[in-house]
Structures are given as structure tokens and as C-alpha cells.
Design a protein around this motif. Structure first.
Motif, PDB file in Angstrom:
ATOM      1  N   LYS A 256       0.848  -1.195   0.000  1.00 38.72           N
ATOM      2  CA  LYS A 256       0.000   0.000   0.000  1.00 38.72           C
ATOM      3  C   LYS A 256       0.889   1.253   0.000  1.00 38.72           C
ATOM      4  N   LEU A 257       0.716   2.076  -1.040  1.00 39.04           N
ATOM      5  CA  LEU A 257       1.473   3.334  -1.132  1.00 39.04           C
ATOM      6  C   LEU A 257       0.620   4.452  -0.537  1.00 39.04           C
ATOM      7  N   CYS A 258       1.101   5.070   0.566  1.00 36.95           N
ATOM      8  CA  CYS A 258       0.239   6.008   1.309  1.00 36.95           C
ATOM      9  C   CYS A 258       0.814   7.416   1.352  1.00 36.95           C
ATOM     10  N   PRO A 259      -0.036   8.434   1.152  1.00 34.84           N
ATOM     11  CA  PRO A 259       0.386   9.788   1.503  1.00 34.84           C
ATOM     12  C   PRO A 259       0.563   9.872   3.023  1.00 34.84           C
ATOM     13  N   PRO A 260       1.464  10.738   3.495  1.00 32.45           N
ATOM     14  CA  PRO A 260       1.816  10.725   4.920  1.00 32.45           C
ATOM     15  C   PRO A 260       0.869  11.532   5.802  1.00 32.45           C
ATOM     16  N   ASP A 261      -0.456  11.298   5.667  1.00 27.29           N
ATOM     17  CA  ASP A 261      -1.376  12.011   6.568  1.00 27.29           C
ATOM     18  C   ASP A 261      -1.435  11.280   7.909  1.00 27.29           C
ATOM     19  N   SER A 262      -2.067  11.911   8.891  1.00 27.56           N
ATOM     20  CA  SER A 262      -1.926  11.345  10.241  1.00 27.56           C
ATOM     21  C   SER A 262      -2.620   9.994  10.372  1.00 27.56           C
ATOM     22  N   ALA A 263      -3.717   9.776   9.641  1.00 21.36           N
ATOM     23  CA  ALA A 263      -4.375   8.459   9.714  1.00 21.36           C
ATOM     24  C   ALA A 263      -3.439   7.375   9.179  1.00 21.36           C
ATOM     25  N   ASN A 264      -2.759   7.674   8.070  1.00 16.79           N
ATOM     26  CA  ASN A 264      -1.838   6.684   7.496  1.00 16.79           C
ATOM     27  C   ASN A 264      -0.614   6.460   8.386  1.00 16.79           C
ATOM     28  N   ILE A 265      -0.117   7.542   8.972  1.00 11.01           N
ATOM     29  CA  ILE A 265       1.032   7.383   9.875  1.00 11.01           C
ATOM     30  C   ILE A 265       0.637   6.503  11.061  1.00 11.01           C
ATOM     31  N   ASP A 266      -0.568   6.718  11.595  1.00  7.44           N
ATOM     32  CA  ASP A 266      -1.045   5.883  12.705  1.00  7.44           C
ATOM     33  C   ASP A 266      -1.147   4.420  12.290  1.00  7.44           C
ATOM     34  N   GLU A 267      -1.694   4.191  11.088  1.00 11.00           N
ATOM     35  CA  GLU A 267      -1.859   2.816  10.593  1.00 11.00           C
ATOM     36  C   GLU A 267      -0.489   2.146  10.417  1.00 11.00           C
ATOM     37  N   CYS A 268       0.462   2.904   9.876  1.00  9.45           N
ATOM     38  CA  CYS A 268       1.811   2.357   9.669  1.00  9.45           C
ATOM     39  C   CYS A 268       2.519   2.112  10.997  1.00  9.45           C
ATOM     40  N   ALA A 269       2.310   3.005  11.958  1.00  6.95           N
ATOM     41  CA  ALA A 269       2.938   2.829  13.274  1.00  6.95           C
ATOM     42  C   ALA A 269       2.409   1.554  13.939  1.00  6.95           C
ATOM     43  N   ALA A 270       1.107   1.321  13.807  1.00  5.21           N
ATOM     44  CA  ALA A 270       0.520   0.109  14.390  1.00  5.21           C
ATOM     45  C   ALA A 270       1.064  -1.133  13.684  1.00  5.21           C
ATOM     46  N   ALA A 271       1.225  -1.038  12.362  1.00  2.77           N
ATOM     47  CA  ALA A 271       1.761  -2.172  11.600  1.00  2.77           C
ATOM     48  C   ALA A 271       3.188  -2.489  12.036  1.00  2.77           C
ATOM     49  N   ILE A 272       3.992  -1.452  12.215  1.00  2.00           N
ATOM     50  CA  ILE A 272       5.389  -1.654  12.658  1.00  2.00           C
ATOM     51  C   ILE A 272       5.418  -2.319  14.026  1.00  2.00           C
ATOM     52  N   LYS A 273       4.607  -1.800  14.923  1.00  2.00           N
ATOM     53  CA  LYS A 273       4.577  -2.331  16.287  1.00  2.00           C
ATOM     54  C   LYS A 273       4.243  -3.823  16.289  1.00  2.00           C
ATOM     55  N   ALA A 274       3.347  -4.210  15.353  1.00  5.51           N
ATOM     56  CA  ALA A 274       2.932  -5.617  15.264  1.00  5.51           C
ATOM     57  C   ALA A 274       3.922  -6.464  14.465  1.00  5.51           C
ATOM     58  N   GLY A 275       4.981  -5.834  13.941  1.00  8.17           N
ATOM     59  CA  GLY A 275       5.996  -6.611  13.227  1.00  8.17           C
ATOM     60  C   GLY A 275       5.831  -6.626  11.721  1.00  8.17           C
ATOM     61  N   GLY A 276       5.007  -5.715  11.182  1.00  7.78           N
ATOM     62  CA  GLY A 276       4.881  -5.602   9.723  1.00  7.78           C
ATOM     63  C   GLY A 276       6.045  -4.826   9.133  1.00  7.78           C
ATOM     64  N   LEU A 277       6.175  -4.873   7.807  1.00  7.62           N
ATOM     65  CA  LEU A 277       7.260  -4.149   7.126  1.00  7.62           C
ATOM     66  C   LEU A 277       6.721  -2.859   6.505  1.00  7.62           C
ATOM     67  N   VAL A 278       7.285  -1.734   6.925  1.00 13.49           N
ATOM     68  CA  VAL A 278       6.845  -0.416   6.456  1.00 13.49           C
ATOM     69  C   VAL A 278       8.050   0.377   5.953  1.00 13.49           C
ATOM     70  N   ALA A 279       7.981   0.839   4.707  1.00 10.83           N
ATOM     71  CA  ALA A 279       9.031   1.739   4.201  1.00 10.83           C
ATOM     72  C   ALA A 279       8.612   3.172   4.508  1.00 10.83           C
ATOM     73  N   PHE A 280       9.574   3.967   4.984  1.00  9.60           N
ATOM     74  CA  PHE A 280       9.256   5.340   5.386  1.00  9.60           C
ATOM     75  C   PHE A 280      10.394   6.283   4.990  1.00  9.60           C
ATOM     76  N   PRO A 281      10.034   7.563   4.763  1.00 12.20           N
ATOM     77  CA  PRO A 281      11.076   8.529   4.387  1.00 12.20           C
ATOM     78  C   PRO A 281      11.891   8.962   5.595  1.00 12.20           C
ATOM     79  N   THR A 282      13.177   9.206   5.376  1.00  6.76           N
ATOM     80  CA  THR A 282      13.976   9.926   6.362  1.00  6.76           C
ATOM     81  C   THR A 282      14.676  11.036   5.576  1.00  6.76           C
ATOM     82  N   GLU A 283      15.425  11.885   6.247  1.00 12.81           N
ATOM     83  CA  GLU A 283      16.117  12.960   5.524  1.00 12.81           C
ATOM     84  C   GLU A 283      17.253  12.411   4.660  1.00 12.81           C
TER      85      GLU A 283
END
Ligand code: TXA
Ligand code: MG
Length: 337
Positions: free
Chosen positions: A4-31
């Protein structure tokens, strides 16, 4: 798996944070570059990162945290030098500290080492994601092993579509190459990988640091070594040849010879080659501009079917990211013009 390719709005960030916590794989931007993260505390999930990237198990992962408050979840016996860097303007930012590993961090993360590499990204999306996930997040760059690191969500998709759950799309990365890795478990501290934070900036906070023999600074201090196949890394499919900033004539001759031999060539350079209609991509006026474009150009050259990339190095300067750019070019190169 559908990615799932997501724009970084707060609902998506929350969903991705929950996925990470549960051990899912999430690609995210850094500087620096995009990371591929999961919960570093879940030993059985961390293995999926190595599998998705095709990464050797003995290459340790960086643990990312949202703020210094989470540091003690990842590391113990934290030296005063670490706190000086953490209080300095360099952090959060493109600087990774190697420290003594906290017992909670499994050995799969550190490749069996008793040390752990810790980074606090400055990127606002990464920061919100990590703060929300509230666990240490191990994340290598989100590319296939040995491919150039990804600096856009499209690069991540090109490498990992179908093998990870989410990509948070934060646009192009500000710096474009990876963080500086600094080992604080040795005295003097030692730069293990040149990156987004220049050596002189680190030295202005904690005094003299050493450089490992694998860095551009070490190569410049001794005889310049020709990069052999064993250093090949970060490499595009096209053959990369490097040139010194003052080798303009050699670049032109090399280009013409390779082209005559039927190869498609492109030049990456901070200045224009004086004569001749040659394919040339400007990398900008500063080493920071070069860093930002380098990996994207490697990928673009491959997509466009170039056989040869002739990369003119930026002038060496300990005060900017030129050492990191030169290091990545040396590692990608098969030879010199
Ligand atoms: O900018 C970055 O550092 C990016 C973003 C995503 O944060 N991450 C990144 O990760 O470049 P990766 O896995 O591609 O590179 C991690 C580097 C490797 O060179 C690894 O060997 C080194 O950090 N490293 C990790 N843990 C280490 C440790 N305990 N001791 C020494 N080196 C370590
Ligand atoms: Mg990497």
C-alpha cells in the motif's frame, strides 16, 4: 502481499505505526534515504527484512528511535560523547551512533554484535511514525541489497513492491545518501561510514575522530586505491567510471572512445564538459546537490539503458558531504577514466 502506497497524513502514519509495532514491514522517508522498518524487539519478524532485501545476515541493521527519551531501550553504558552529540545541532539528523547494545535488542538486529547502531531521524514524518510506534525500529535502506539506496517512494516500489506492507510517500529525500556511522565504543571514536554529517562537524563537538580504512578520507590520506570488485556496492547495472575534478579532458576522451565502441554513456558532473555533444546530467553546484541526485541518477541511467556512467568526483572538502559522495562513487565504480 499487496503493497500500500500512502500519503503521509496522520491516519496513514497511525496505521503504519501500528503495523510496525505488530511486526509488519513499512518503508518510510527519512532525511537521508527511505528506510524499511519493523519492530526491533520482535526477533522472529526482523528476519523478514533480511529476506525482503536479500541482505546477508551478518550485516547489522540501524535501530531508529523517535527521540532521545527512547535511547535506553536500545543502548546501555552511553558515554558522555554521545550526549554531547545528542545535545548538539547535529542531532536529530544524518548521524548514527554505535553504542553498547541493550539486552532487549535481539542479536539478529546487530548481526551478532554486542554493539548497536542508533539513529534519530530529523524528517518530520519519520519522527511522527517512530514516536507513535513507541518501539525501537530497525531499518536498513529500503532497497534490494547492493542496489542504490532509494531516495523516492517510486524507488522503493521498484525494488520491493509485493514484499512489504506499506510505503509512506514523503517525496524525495532531502540529503539523498545515508547517515554517517560513528563508533563511540572505541577511543578515539571512529567513522565507519561517511554520510550526511561531515567529519569536521562531528569533530567540532567531540574532538578528533578516526576514520576506518574503508572511507574516502582514509583513501585520500594514503595512496589512492583503485576500487576493486570486492568494494562493489550501491551500484547501478551500468558500469561506473570515476574521474577527478580536474580530469575534464580525460573524461571527454573516455566518453568518445566508449561511444565509438558502441556503448551508451552519460556523464555526471558539477561542471560542463567544454566541447562536444555528449550526454551529460548536471549534479548541481555543491557536494550537497550531488548527494541529493546521485542515487536517483544511478537508477535513471539503468532505466534509460545506459551502459556506462562517467562520474566526475566533487572536490574533496572535509567540511561538506563530498567525502560521502566520493565514498559512494568509489564503491560503485569498476574503474577510472
Ligand atoms: O541513513 C541511513 O543510515 C539509512 C536510513 C534508513 O536511516 N539507513 C541505512 O541502513 O543506510 P543500512 O542498513 O543500509 O546501513 C547500515 C550501516 C551498515 O553499513 C552497517 O554495517 C552499519 O550501519 N551498522 C549497523 N549496526 C552496526 C554496528 N553495531 N556496528 C557497526 N556498524 C553497524
Ligand atoms: Mg543500505
Amino acid at each position: 502481499m499487496k503493497t500500500k502506497l500512502c500519503p503521509p497524513d496522520s491516519a496513514n502514519i497511525d496505521e503504519c505505526a501500528a503495523a510496525i509495532k505488530a511486526g509488519g514491514l513499512v518503508a518510510f522517508p527519512t532525511e537521508t534515504v527511505y528506510g524499511l522498518g519493523t519492530n526491533a524487539l520482535l526477533e522472529e519478524k526482523v528476519g523478514q527484512i533480511f529476506a525482503a532485501k536479500g541482505r546477508p545476515a551478518d550485516n547489522p541493521l540501524i535501530v531508529h528511535i523517535g527521540s532521545v527519551r527512547q535511547l535506553k531501550k536500545a543502548a546501555v553504558d552511553i558515554p558522555d560523547r554521545a550526549y554531547r552529540l545528542l545535545r548538539s545541532p547535529l542531532m536529530p539528523g544524518p548521524l548514527t551512533l554505535v553504542l553498547k547494545k541493550a539486552p532487549a535488542i535481539p542479536y539478529i538486529v546487530t548481526g551478532g554484535l554486542d554493539t548497536v547502531a542508533v539513529r534519530i531521524p530529523k524528517n518530520a514524518i519519520a519522527k511522527r511514525l517512530l514516536t507513535k510506534a513507541d518501539v525501537p525500529v530497525c531499518a536498513p535502506s529500503a532497497n534490494k541489497s547492493a542496489a542504490p539506496s532509494p531516495t523516492t517512494a517510486a524507488h522503493v516500489l521498484a525494488d520491493l513492491d509485493g514484499s512489504i506492507e506499506y510505503i509512506l510517500d514523503g517525496g524525495p529525500c532531502e540529503i539523498g545518501l545515508e547517515s554517517t556511522v560513528l563508533d563511540l565504543t572505541v577511543d578515539p571514536p571512529c567513522i565507519l561510514r561517511e554520510g550526511g554529517t561531515p567529519r569536521s562537524a562531528i569533530e567540532s563537538v567531540i574532538g578528533r575522530v578516526g576514520v576506518s580504512c574503508d572511507t574516502a578520507a582514509a583513501a585520500a590520506a594514503s595512496a589512492p586505491k583503485s576500487p576493486g570488485a570486492k568494494y562493489k556496492h550501491y551500484a547501478p547495472r551500468a558500469a561506473v567510471y570515476t574521474a577527478e575534478p580536474d580530469e575534464r579532458a580525460e573524461v571527454g576522451r573516455f566518453y568518445d572512445r566508449e561511444t565509438a565502441a558502441g556503448k551508451r554513456c552519460v556523464i555526471l558532473s558539477m561542471t560542463e564538459t567544454p566541447e562536444g555533444p555528449r550526454a551529460e546530467w548536471p549534479v548541481g553546484k555543491t557536494a550537497a546537490d550531488y548527494a541529493k541526485r546521485l542515487f536517483a541518477y544511478f537508477r535513471r541511467a539503468d532505466e534509460a539503458g545506459y551502459d556506462v556512467i562517467i562520474a566526475v568526483k566533487p572536490p574533496h572538502n572535509a567540511d561538506d558531504v563530498s567525502e560521502a559522495v566520493i565514498n559512494r562513487l568509489n564503491k560503485a565504480a569498476v574503474g577510472r577514466v
